[in-house]
Design an enzyme around this catalytic site. Structure first.
Site, PDB file in Angstrom:
ATOM      1  N   SER A 197      39.939  39.773  54.190  1.00 60.97           N
ATOM      2  CA  SER A 197      41.194  40.396  53.748  1.00 60.97           C
ATOM      3  C   SER A 197      42.200  40.376  54.890  1.00 60.97           C
ATOM      4  O   SER A 197      42.561  39.310  55.369  1.00 60.97           O
ATOM      5  CB  SER A 197      40.922  41.817  53.244  1.00 60.97           C
ATOM      6  OG  SER A 197      42.090  42.405  52.725  1.00 60.97           O
ATOM      7  N   HIS A 232      41.680  38.182  49.940  1.00 62.40           N
ATOM      8  CA  HIS A 232      42.630  39.047  49.241  1.00 62.40           C
ATOM      9  C   HIS A 232      44.042  38.515  49.479  1.00 62.40           C
ATOM     10  O   HIS A 232      44.549  38.550  50.604  1.00 62.40           O
ATOM     11  CB  HIS A 232      42.540  40.484  49.758  1.00 62.40           C
ATOM     12  CG  HIS A 232      41.214  41.124  49.508  1.00 62.40           C
ATOM     13  ND1 HIS A 232      40.836  42.305  50.114  1.00 62.40           N
ATOM     14  CD2 HIS A 232      40.165  40.759  48.726  1.00 62.40           C
ATOM     15  CE1 HIS A 232      39.617  42.640  49.699  1.00 62.40           C
ATOM     16  NE2 HIS A 232      39.192  41.713  48.869  1.00 62.40           N
ATOM     17  N   ASP A 286      35.190  46.112  50.482  1.00 66.71           N
ATOM     18  CA  ASP A 286      34.899  45.079  49.490  1.00 66.71           C
ATOM     19  C   ASP A 286      33.861  44.108  50.044  1.00 66.71           C
ATOM     20  O   ASP A 286      33.983  43.634  51.171  1.00 66.71           O
ATOM     21  CB  ASP A 286      36.182  44.325  49.129  1.00 66.71           C
ATOM     22  CG  ASP A 286      35.963  43.314  48.014  1.00 66.71           C
ATOM     23  OD1 ASP A 286      35.075  43.537  47.169  1.00 66.71           O
ATOM     24  OD2 ASP A 286      36.681  42.297  48.000  1.00 66.71           O
TER      25      ASP A 286
END
Length: 357
Positions: A177, A204, A300
């Site tokens: 991310s 992401h 995540d």
């Protein structure tokens, strides 16, 4: 208190970003600027912890301003980018030059055109995270003329006596991310065209950014890099980037693994989701898989990685010192899932070695 300067040529966006930031009592906007020249002057005088920077500005644009900041007074810079192909390409270039992350600039000069609450929460979280990280691990100067140093995995690595047999593992799943684009670029650019595995990436990123991201990686790497499409076959020496706003799964069609690009689960906090990717790779490939969690906020990937590891997968987490934000890798380490914790500079080599573990 985290001190921020907002640099944007649009009075509307200067005001909007200031409002978003000041929703958080731990953030203070200490100055605003309408172009890069004014921004540099205020940064030198006020010494903020973080800067938000528009890309397209008069007099001195965002990327030129960023280069000067990273050369003379490095500090965390979050780019504010339009959701266009040109905006995506400029943002990816800015990340390569030292920006830590970006937020999207939605079209239209009305607050109704933005999901203000979600954007505000996301921006404030990013600002505080990168400021805290910079205090622990101060940013290094990036010279404007600096050429990135690449330490590639040598071709003969895979034909040496220790690696002459067929690798045990042949699927690499990467979840990443904040700070991800330059980190992924570094890892992939060090792999040879003969790399004996397929790589799947959940970064992401908004939908408008993932195809330019894949194209940029493809132009810089010896392996092929593509934005994933539903039904793509698994092939060695190819990396697939999940499209923004979708999920990337690996499913078995008979005995053959095949990429699925899907919308479900719609309830996932992130799309793409590292959890969805890791779980599907673990269930379909088991001991043939290597899972890698790199820089990023939040957690995540941790639940999906539990599945991957339980099925015999090998797990690598990026080290705290080499992350822009140590959130996702920390969740892997704290959960007892990491087989190795590795600095960014060594991830490509450790991934290559993990194919034989």
């Amino acid at each position: 208190m985290t001190r921020v300067i907002v640099v944007d040529d649009s009075a509307f966006f200067r005001s909007s970003i200031t409002k978003m930031l000041t929703q958080d009592s731990e953030i203070e906007v200490i100055g605003v600027a309408k172009d890069g020249i004014e921004g540099l002057e205020k940064i030198k005088n006020l010494k903020p912890d973080v800067v938000t920077m528009d890309i397209e500005m008069p007099k001195l644009d965002g990327i030129s301003t960023l280069k000067i900041i990273m050369d003379e007074m490095p500090l965390p810079v979050i780019m504010v980018s339009s959701l266009t192909k040109e905006g995506a390409e400029a943002t990816l270039k800015a990340l390569e030059f030292g920006a830590v992350d970006f937020i999207p600039k939605y079209p239209g000069n009305s607050l109704a055109s933005m999901d203000l609450a979600a954007l505000s929460s996301d921006l404030c979280t990013k600002v505080k995270a990168v400021a805290a990280r910079a205090k622990r691990f101060p940013l290094k100067r990036i010279r404007k003329d600096k050429v990135p140093i690449i330490s590639p995995v040598k071709k003969d690595f895979f034909t040496s006596p220790n690696h002459s047999e067929r690798s045990r593992r042949d699927i690499i799943a990467i979840g990443v991310s904040t700070g991800g684009p330059p980190a992924v670029q570094k890892v992939l650019s060090e792999l040879p065209e003969t790399f004996p595995a397929c790589i799947l990436i959940a970064q992401h990123m908004p939908a408008a950014f993932t195809k330019p991201f894949a194209e940029r990686l493809n132009s810089m790497c010896k392996i092929s890099v593509k934005e994933a499409e539903h039904g793509n076959p698994i092939k060695n020496g190819i990396a697939y980037v999940c499209p923004g706003g979708r999920h990337l799964r690996l499913d078995l069609k008979g005995a053959l693994p095949q990429i699925s690009v899907v919308s479900e689960p719609s309830t996932a906090l992130y799309k793409p989701s590292a959890n969805v990717l890791m779980e599907s790779v673990g269930k379909s490939m088991g001991g043939r898989s290597v899972g890698v969690i790199m820089t990023g906020m939040g957690s995540d990937g941790v639940e999906g990685m539990r599945v991957l590891k339980s099925k015999g997968g090998f797990v690598i987490a990026q080290s705290e010192a080499s992350c822009v934000v140590y959130g996702m890798p920390k969740a892997i380490v704290d959960g007892g899932l990491a087989d190795e914790v590795v600095d960014l500079d060594n991830i490509a080599e450790r991934v290559a070695s993990a194919l034989y573990k």
